[in-house]
Write a protein that holds these residues in place. Sequence first.
Motif, PDB file in Angstrom:
ATOM      1  N   ALA A  86      -7.413  45.943  69.351  1.00 50.31           N
ATOM      2  CA  ALA A  86      -7.197  46.038  68.076  1.00 50.31           C
ATOM      3  C   ALA A  86      -5.898  45.678  67.488  1.00 50.31           C
ATOM      4  CB  ALA A  86      -7.390  47.642  67.933  1.00 50.31           C
ATOM      5  N   ALA A  87      -4.676  45.499  68.507  1.00 55.51           N
ATOM      6  CA  ALA A  87      -3.794  45.591  68.447  1.00 55.51           C
ATOM      7  C   ALA A  87      -4.032  43.728  67.911  1.00 55.51           C
ATOM      8  CB  ALA A  87      -2.424  45.337  69.134  1.00 55.51           C
ATOM      9  N   SER A 118      -3.908  38.359  64.719  1.00 55.69           N
ATOM     10  CA  SER A 118      -4.679  37.942  63.955  1.00 55.69           C
ATOM     11  C   SER A 118      -4.239  37.457  62.451  1.00 55.69           C
ATOM     12  CB  SER A 118      -6.294  37.194  64.826  1.00 55.69           C
ATOM     13  OG  SER A 118      -6.217  37.610  66.553  1.00 55.69           O
ATOM     14  N   LEU A 119      -4.745  38.679  62.246  1.00 54.87           N
ATOM     15  CA  LEU A 119      -4.700  38.724  60.872  1.00 54.87           C
ATOM     16  C   LEU A 119      -3.199  38.172  60.113  1.00 54.87           C
ATOM     17  CD1 LEU A 119      -5.620  40.062  57.679  1.00 54.87           C
ATOM     18  CD2 LEU A 119      -4.574  41.900  58.220  1.00 54.87           C
ATOM     19  N   VAL A 146      -9.935  43.293  59.638  1.00 52.47           N
ATOM     20  CA  VAL A 146      -9.774  44.508  59.955  1.00 52.47           C
ATOM     21  C   VAL A 146     -10.579  45.794  59.992  1.00 52.47           C
ATOM     22  CG1 VAL A 146      -8.271  46.300  58.151  1.00 52.47           C
ATOM     23  CG2 VAL A 146      -7.102  43.874  57.818  1.00 52.47           C
ATOM     24  N   GLY A 147     -11.613  45.541  58.930  1.00 52.70           N
ATOM     25  CA  GLY A 147     -12.639  46.252  59.497  1.00 52.70           C
ATOM     26  C   GLY A 147     -12.752  46.483  61.348  1.00 52.70           C
ATOM     27  N   ILE A 148     -13.355  45.329  61.441  1.00 51.63           N
ATOM     28  CA  ILE A 148     -13.809  45.442  63.039  1.00 51.63           C
ATOM     29  C   ILE A 148     -12.775  45.711  63.984  1.00 51.63           C
ATOM     30  CG2 ILE A 148     -14.551  43.674  64.768  1.00 51.63           C
ATOM     31  CD1 ILE A 148     -15.640  42.306  62.926  1.00 51.63           C
ATOM     32  N   TYR A 162     -10.233  49.893  67.784  1.00 53.63           N
ATOM     33  CA  TYR A 162      -9.114  51.559  67.446  1.00 53.63           C
ATOM     34  C   TYR A 162      -9.812  52.690  67.863  1.00 53.63           C
ATOM     35  CZ  TYR A 162      -5.719  53.628  68.000  1.00 53.63           C
ATOM     36  OH  TYR A 162      -4.136  54.196  67.780  1.00 53.63           O
ATOM     37  N   ARG A 163     -10.770  52.765  67.278  1.00 51.38           N
ATOM     38  CA  ARG A 163     -11.646  54.051  66.796  1.00 51.38           C
ATOM     39  C   ARG A 163     -12.358  54.340  68.403  1.00 51.38           C
ATOM     40  NH1 ARG A 163     -14.376  56.007  62.529  1.00 51.38           N
ATOM     41  NH2 ARG A 163     -13.892  58.220  62.191  1.00 51.38           N
ATOM     42  N   GLY A 164     -12.449  53.424  69.202  1.00 47.42           N
ATOM     43  CA  GLY A 164     -12.844  54.129  70.543  1.00 47.42           C
ATOM     44  C   GLY A 164     -11.928  54.377  71.499  1.00 47.42           C
ATOM     45  N   ALA A 165     -10.732  53.853  71.167  1.00 44.33           N
ATOM     46  CA  ALA A 165      -9.746  53.766  71.811  1.00 44.33           C
ATOM     47  C   ALA A 165      -9.277  54.937  72.267  1.00 44.33           C
ATOM     48  CB  ALA A 165      -8.729  53.829  71.126  1.00 44.33           C
TER      49      ALA A 165
END
Length: 159
Positions: free
Chosen positions: A6-7, A12-13, A46-48, A53-56
């Motif tokens: 996620a980071a 990449s943003l 950002v959504g992806i 991250y929510r699954g971390a």
Amino acid sequence: VRAPLAAALLASLATFVQLLIVIGVVDTEVLQRLWPPVAAGSVVLVGIATFVYRGASQPGENTPSAGGDTGTAPASRPFALRPALILAAVLTLALLVGRWGADVLGANGTVLAAFAAGLADAHAGSVAAASLAANGAISVDTALLAVAAALGSNLIVKT
């Protein structure tokens, strides 16, 4: 694995943000046509990253002890001359190759040169294409296609 992924996605943003800033300095007409798809891509990114991250793992799981070695490397200088010079050289080379491609192969040469430059840096081919559009060497449509080629090839390298 999910938190670092996620980071990396959010890092990449920065490519998108920097791209808009640099293109805005070079050619505002290209920026006007480029920012809506880049903004949409940023929202998706950002959504992806949020979904990943929510699954971390939750805080406290698999964290090192307070006295243990974290395995982190010592911090380096935030501004170093060598990487800046390498980036300047890549940007200059991309601009020269893009101009040569436009002269020899027309618009397709510029897109091909941007694709090749994107393998090293997404900004190099994009800035070269926007510069050529600002000078009238290529159309804005060709510049946008070249930006897409540079971002696409850079995505391939990142993947």
